[in-house]
Design a protein around this motif. Structure first.
Motif, PDB file in Angstrom:
ATOM      1  N   THR A 103    -148.385-133.555  -9.413  1.00 47.91           N
ATOM      2  CA  THR A 103    -148.570-133.001 -10.750  1.00 47.91           C
ATOM      3  C   THR A 103    -147.337-132.207 -11.139  1.00 47.91           C
ATOM      4  O   THR A 103    -146.630-131.682 -10.274  1.00 47.91           O
ATOM      5  CB  THR A 103    -149.808-132.080 -10.804  1.00 47.91           C
ATOM      6  OG1 THR A 103    -149.910-131.488 -12.111  1.00 47.91           O
ATOM      7  CG2 THR A 103    -149.711-130.964  -9.769  1.00 47.91           C
ATOM      8  N   LEU A 104    -147.082-132.125 -12.434  1.00 47.14           N
ATOM      9  CA  LEU A 104    -145.998-131.292 -12.940  1.00 47.14           C
ATOM     10  C   LEU A 104    -146.538-130.082 -13.695  1.00 47.14           C
ATOM     11  O   LEU A 104    -145.795-129.402 -14.394  1.00 47.14           O
ATOM     12  CB  LEU A 104    -145.076-132.120 -13.848  1.00 47.14           C
ATOM     13  CG  LEU A 104    -144.202-133.136 -13.103  1.00 47.14           C
ATOM     14  CD1 LEU A 104    -143.472-134.035 -14.091  1.00 47.14           C
ATOM     15  CD2 LEU A 104    -143.214-132.432 -12.193  1.00 47.14           C
ATOM     16  N   THR A 105    -147.843-129.817 -13.549  1.00 45.20           N
ATOM     17  CA  THR A 105    -148.418-128.667 -14.233  1.00 45.20           C
ATOM     18  C   THR A 105    -148.120-127.364 -13.508  1.00 45.20           C
ATOM     19  O   THR A 105    -148.188-126.298 -14.119  1.00 45.20           O
ATOM     20  CB  THR A 105    -149.946-128.822 -14.372  1.00 45.20           C
ATOM     21  OG1 THR A 105    -150.532-128.957 -13.066  1.00 45.20           O
ATOM     22  CG2 THR A 105    -150.283-130.045 -15.216  1.00 45.20           C
ATOM     23  N   SER A 106    -147.800-127.429 -12.209  1.00 50.36           N
ATOM     24  CA  SER A 106    -147.484-126.202 -11.487  1.00 50.36           C
ATOM     25  C   SER A 106    -146.014-125.852 -11.707  1.00 50.36           C
ATOM     26  O   SER A 106    -145.151-126.738 -11.795  1.00 50.36           O
ATOM     27  CB  SER A 106    -147.765-126.354  -9.988  1.00 50.36           C
ATOM     28  OG  SER A 106    -146.829-127.205  -9.376  1.00 50.36           O
ATOM     29  N   VAL A 107    -145.749-124.558 -11.789  1.00 54.65           N
ATOM     30  CA  VAL A 107    -144.379-124.101 -12.032  1.00 54.65           C
ATOM     31  C   VAL A 107    -143.457-124.528 -10.896  1.00 54.65           C
ATOM     32  O   VAL A 107    -142.318-124.955 -11.126  1.00 54.65           O
ATOM     33  CB  VAL A 107    -144.357-122.571 -12.204  1.00 54.65           C
ATOM     34  CG1 VAL A 107    -142.925-122.055 -12.250  1.00 54.65           C
ATOM     35  CG2 VAL A 107    -145.084-122.179 -13.480  1.00 54.65           C
ATOM     36  N   GLY A 108    -143.948-124.447  -9.651  1.00 57.88           N
ATOM     37  CA  GLY A 108    -143.106-124.813  -8.513  1.00 57.88           C
ATOM     38  C   GLY A 108    -142.633-126.250  -8.586  1.00 57.88           C
ATOM     39  O   GLY A 108    -141.451-126.547  -8.374  1.00 57.88           O
ATOM     40  N   ASN A 109    -143.549-127.181  -8.890  1.00 57.26           N
ATOM     41  CA  ASN A 109    -143.162-128.591  -8.993  1.00 57.26           C
ATOM     42  C   ASN A 109    -142.189-128.821 -10.144  1.00 57.26           C
ATOM     43  O   ASN A 109    -141.210-129.576 -10.010  1.00 57.26           O
ATOM     44  CB  ASN A 109    -144.403-129.466  -9.188  1.00 57.26           C
ATOM     45  CG  ASN A 109    -145.109-129.794  -7.893  1.00 57.26           C
ATOM     46  OD1 ASN A 109    -144.600-129.528  -6.805  1.00 57.26           O
ATOM     47  ND2 ASN A 109    -146.291-130.367  -7.990  1.00 57.26           N
ATOM     48  N   ALA A 110    -142.456-128.189 -11.287  1.00 56.90           N
ATOM     49  CA  ALA A 110    -141.584-128.373 -12.445  1.00 56.90           C
ATOM     50  C   ALA A 110    -140.185-127.826 -12.157  1.00 56.90           C
ATOM     51  O   ALA A 110    -139.174-128.465 -12.482  1.00 56.90           O
ATOM     52  CB  ALA A 110    -142.185-127.696 -13.673  1.00 56.90           C
ATOM     53  N   GLN A 161    -148.298-117.446 -10.992  1.00 55.81           N
ATOM     54  CA  GLN A 161    -149.309-117.800 -11.986  1.00 55.81           C
ATOM     55  C   GLN A 161    -150.651-117.165 -11.640  1.00 55.81           C
ATOM     56  O   GLN A 161    -151.334-116.605 -12.503  1.00 55.81           O
ATOM     57  CB  GLN A 161    -149.448-119.326 -12.083  1.00 55.81           C
ATOM     58  CG  GLN A 161    -148.278-119.997 -12.800  1.00 55.81           C
ATOM     59  CD  GLN A 161    -148.371-121.507 -12.711  1.00 55.81           C
ATOM     60  OE1 GLN A 161    -148.106-122.094 -11.673  1.00 55.81           O
ATOM     61  NE2 GLN A 161    -148.759-122.129 -13.800  1.00 55.81           N
ATOM     62  N   MET A 162    -151.059-117.248 -10.370  1.00 57.99           N
ATOM     63  CA  MET A 162    -152.311-116.599  -9.972  1.00 57.99           C
ATOM     64  C   MET A 162    -152.191-115.081 -10.078  1.00 57.99           C
ATOM     65  O   MET A 162    -153.155-114.399 -10.430  1.00 57.99           O
ATOM     66  CB  MET A 162    -152.708-117.023  -8.561  1.00 57.99           C
ATOM     67  CG  MET A 162    -153.116-118.477  -8.457  1.00 57.99           C
ATOM     68  SD  MET A 162    -153.955-118.891  -6.911  1.00 57.99           S
ATOM     69  CE  MET A 162    -152.689-118.513  -5.699  1.00 57.99           C
ATOM     70  N   ALA A 163    -151.002-114.545  -9.785  1.00 63.71           N
ATOM     71  CA  ALA A 163    -150.800-113.101  -9.933  1.00 63.71           C
ATOM     72  C   ALA A 163    -151.000-112.678 -11.380  1.00 63.71           C
ATOM     73  O   ALA A 163    -151.541-111.591 -11.652  1.00 63.71           O
ATOM     74  CB  ALA A 163    -149.398-112.716  -9.455  1.00 63.71           C
ATOM     75  N   LEU A 164    -150.580-113.508 -12.327  1.00 57.93           N
ATOM     76  CA  LEU A 164    -150.770-113.189 -13.747  1.00 57.93           C
ATOM     77  C   LEU A 164    -152.259-113.065 -14.071  1.00 57.93           C
ATOM     78  O   LEU A 164    -152.688-112.115 -14.739  1.00 57.93           O
ATOM     79  CB  LEU A 164    -150.127-114.267 -14.611  1.00 57.93           C
ATOM     80  CG  LEU A 164    -150.334-114.143 -16.122  1.00 57.93           C
ATOM     81  CD1 LEU A 164    -149.762-112.839 -16.649  1.00 57.93           C
ATOM     82  CD2 LEU A 164    -149.703-115.331 -16.848  1.00 57.93           C
ATOM     83  N   ASP A 193    -140.783-115.962 -16.420  1.00 61.08           N
ATOM     84  CA  ASP A 193    -141.408-114.890 -17.190  1.00 61.08           C
ATOM     85  C   ASP A 193    -141.912-113.743 -16.325  1.00 61.08           C
ATOM     86  O   ASP A 193    -142.558-112.814 -16.853  1.00 61.08           O
ATOM     87  CB  ASP A 193    -142.594-115.450 -17.994  1.00 61.08           C
ATOM     88  CG  ASP A 193    -142.150-116.446 -19.054  1.00 61.08           C
ATOM     89  OD1 ASP A 193    -141.021-116.287 -19.558  1.00 61.08           O
ATOM     90  OD2 ASP A 193    -142.913-117.373 -19.359  1.00 61.08           O
ATOM     91  N   ALA A 194    -141.654-113.768 -15.018  1.00 62.63           N
ATOM     92  CA  ALA A 194    -142.225-112.751 -14.133  1.00 62.63           C
ATOM     93  C   ALA A 194    -141.819-111.334 -14.548  1.00 62.63           C
ATOM     94  O   ALA A 194    -142.614-110.397 -14.456  1.00 62.63           O
ATOM     95  CB  ALA A 194    -141.814-113.016 -12.690  1.00 62.63           C
ATOM     96  N   GLN A 226    -147.085-107.774 -17.528  1.00 61.89           N
ATOM     97  CA  GLN A 226    -147.417-106.360 -17.711  1.00 61.89           C
ATOM     98  C   GLN A 226    -148.345-105.914 -16.579  1.00 61.89           C
ATOM     99  O   GLN A 226    -149.499-106.305 -16.553  1.00 61.89           O
ATOM    100  CB  GLN A 226    -148.077-106.148 -19.061  1.00 61.89           C
ATOM    101  CG  GLN A 226    -148.421-104.701 -19.368  1.00 61.89           C
ATOM    102  CD  GLN A 226    -147.225-103.772 -19.281  1.00 61.89           C
ATOM    103  OE1 GLN A 226    -146.121-104.141 -19.687  1.00 61.89           O
ATOM    104  NE2 GLN A 226    -147.430-102.587 -18.755  1.00 61.89           N
ATOM    105  N   PRO A 227    -147.829-105.160 -15.610  1.00 61.99           N
ATOM    106  CA  PRO A 227    -146.444-104.688 -15.504  1.00 61.99           C
ATOM    107  C   PRO A 227    -145.508-105.793 -14.994  1.00 61.99           C
ATOM    108  O   PRO A 227    -145.983-106.805 -14.474  1.00 61.99           O
ATOM    109  CB  PRO A 227    -146.566-103.557 -14.468  1.00 61.99           C
ATOM    110  CG  PRO A 227    -147.697-103.991 -13.586  1.00 61.99           C
ATOM    111  CD  PRO A 227    -148.686-104.655 -14.508  1.00 61.99           C
ATOM    112  N   PRO A 228    -144.182-105.603 -15.143  1.00 61.58           N
ATOM    113  CA  PRO A 228    -143.238-106.583 -14.590  1.00 61.58           C
ATOM    114  C   PRO A 228    -143.526-106.825 -13.110  1.00 61.58           C
ATOM    115  O   PRO A 228    -143.763-105.892 -12.345  1.00 61.58           O
ATOM    116  CB  PRO A 228    -141.880-105.912 -14.806  1.00 61.58           C
ATOM    117  CG  PRO A 228    -142.100-105.032 -15.995  1.00 61.58           C
ATOM    118  CD  PRO A 228    -143.501-104.505 -15.857  1.00 61.58           C
TER     119      PRO A 228
END
Length: 321
Positions: free
Chosen positions: A71-78, A243-246, A270-271, A275-277
């Protein structure tokens, strides 16, 4: 009509042999970096462009790299795909991407056949595709797996997931958190397993709570993060990706738990704007892409490569922990 620029013209300008020009034009790894730079500069100055079709007939290589991905939906793969495409272009190779419809060996065999029909010189399997790759018979072309356990006949490259996770947990514990909870990735994922291993190893001897598990998405981070947010014993969490941290940060905010420290993994673009960074473990995707392509092309040329290559990670400290 002006005479077209030849390889011999490039050789004279760069002060090298015609064979060296050919090796550079064909993307060979067996060229000194300074010499390669000099030849490439001469090519650029003279406007030399090798004829791709003629070169394929001469060398038996199409200069095309196949990429397998679930899949390309995960940031890591993309991010990893972007890095491979850039590294391939720098070596004058095109990239053909094929997504697996499912994780069965039959689907992989069909993908191998499709890639062979397209004449790829070799294949890079990304992240979640690698468990299926390891379960299937090796294809006829060279293969490099990104994020996989050591596998006979396959060159493996991976980030130091365990080391990065351990550094995140060590930072949290040094900040006064005796126990760090874990928002883990999906079971069976090599990266998730390694990050969980690093989380455990950095707290060796402590009685640890069971990880809560998401599927890499921010939605899953929010859904399972509510369980962590509702537990007053939770003071620090290592999340297996950003992404899960968000999603977790949203759950903590809604539960009015700004006291909980959070660290992610990946350092997505975008990390720093969370909020917070977000404090996070950065993977060097550019280095992963370069090394994956370099390993593959070395194997395409019949050269020897390490069975396993590990790329370091680094902790990026921001305000979330």
């Amino acid at each position: 009509m002006a005479r077209s620029v030849s390889a011999a013209d490039v050789a004279r300008r760069a002060g090298v042999s015609g064979q060296t020009v050919s090796r550079v034009a064909n993307g060979s790894a067996r060229v000194d970096p300074d010499t390669r730079a000099r030849v490439e500069a001469a090519m650029a100055e003279l406007g030399y462009r090798p004829h791709r079709a003629a070169r394929a007939l001469r060398t038996g290589r199409t200069r095309t790299i196949g990429v397998l991905v679930r899949t390309l939906t995960s940031v890591g793969n993309a991010r990893m795909l972007e890095a491979v495409v850039a590294a391939g272009a720098a070596r004058d190779h095109a990239v053909l991407v094929l997504t697996l419809g499912d994780d069965t060996v039959d689907a992989l065999s069909a993908a191998y056949a499709a890639l062979a029909d397209q004449g790829v010189d070799g294949v890079i399997a990304l992240n979640e595709a690698t468990p299926t790759v390891r379960a299937a018979a090796a294809p006829a072309f060279p293969l490099v797996a990104v994020d996989a356990a050591p596998t006979e006949g396959i060159a493996v490259i991976a980030s130091d997931h365990a080391g990065g996770a351990a550094s995140a947990v060590a930072h949290l514990r040094s900040s006064g958190h005796p126990i760090v909870h874990h928002l883990a990735g999906p079971a069976g994922s090599y990266a998730a397993d390694q990050r969980e291993h690093g989380w455990r190893s950095a707290q060796e001897g402590a009685v640890l709570p069971d990880p809560v598990r998401g599927d890499w998405t921010s939605a899953s981070g929010f859904a399972v993060g509510r369980e962590l947010a509702a537990d007053p014993a939770v003071g620090a969490v290592f999340a297996a990706n950003d992404q899960m941290a968000l999603g977790l940060l949203r759950a903590l905010r809604e539960a009015e738990r700004p006291d909980v420290a959070v660290i992610g993994f990946d350092d997505v673009a975008d990390a720093a704007e969370f909020q917070p960074p977000l404090t996070t473990v950065a993977q060097d995707f550019d280095a992963l892409g370069r090394e994956a392509v370099a390993l593959l092309l070395t194997r395409v040329e019949g050269g020897e490569t390490p069975a396993r290559t590990v790329i370091p990670t680094r902790l990026v400290i921001r305000r979330s922990a």
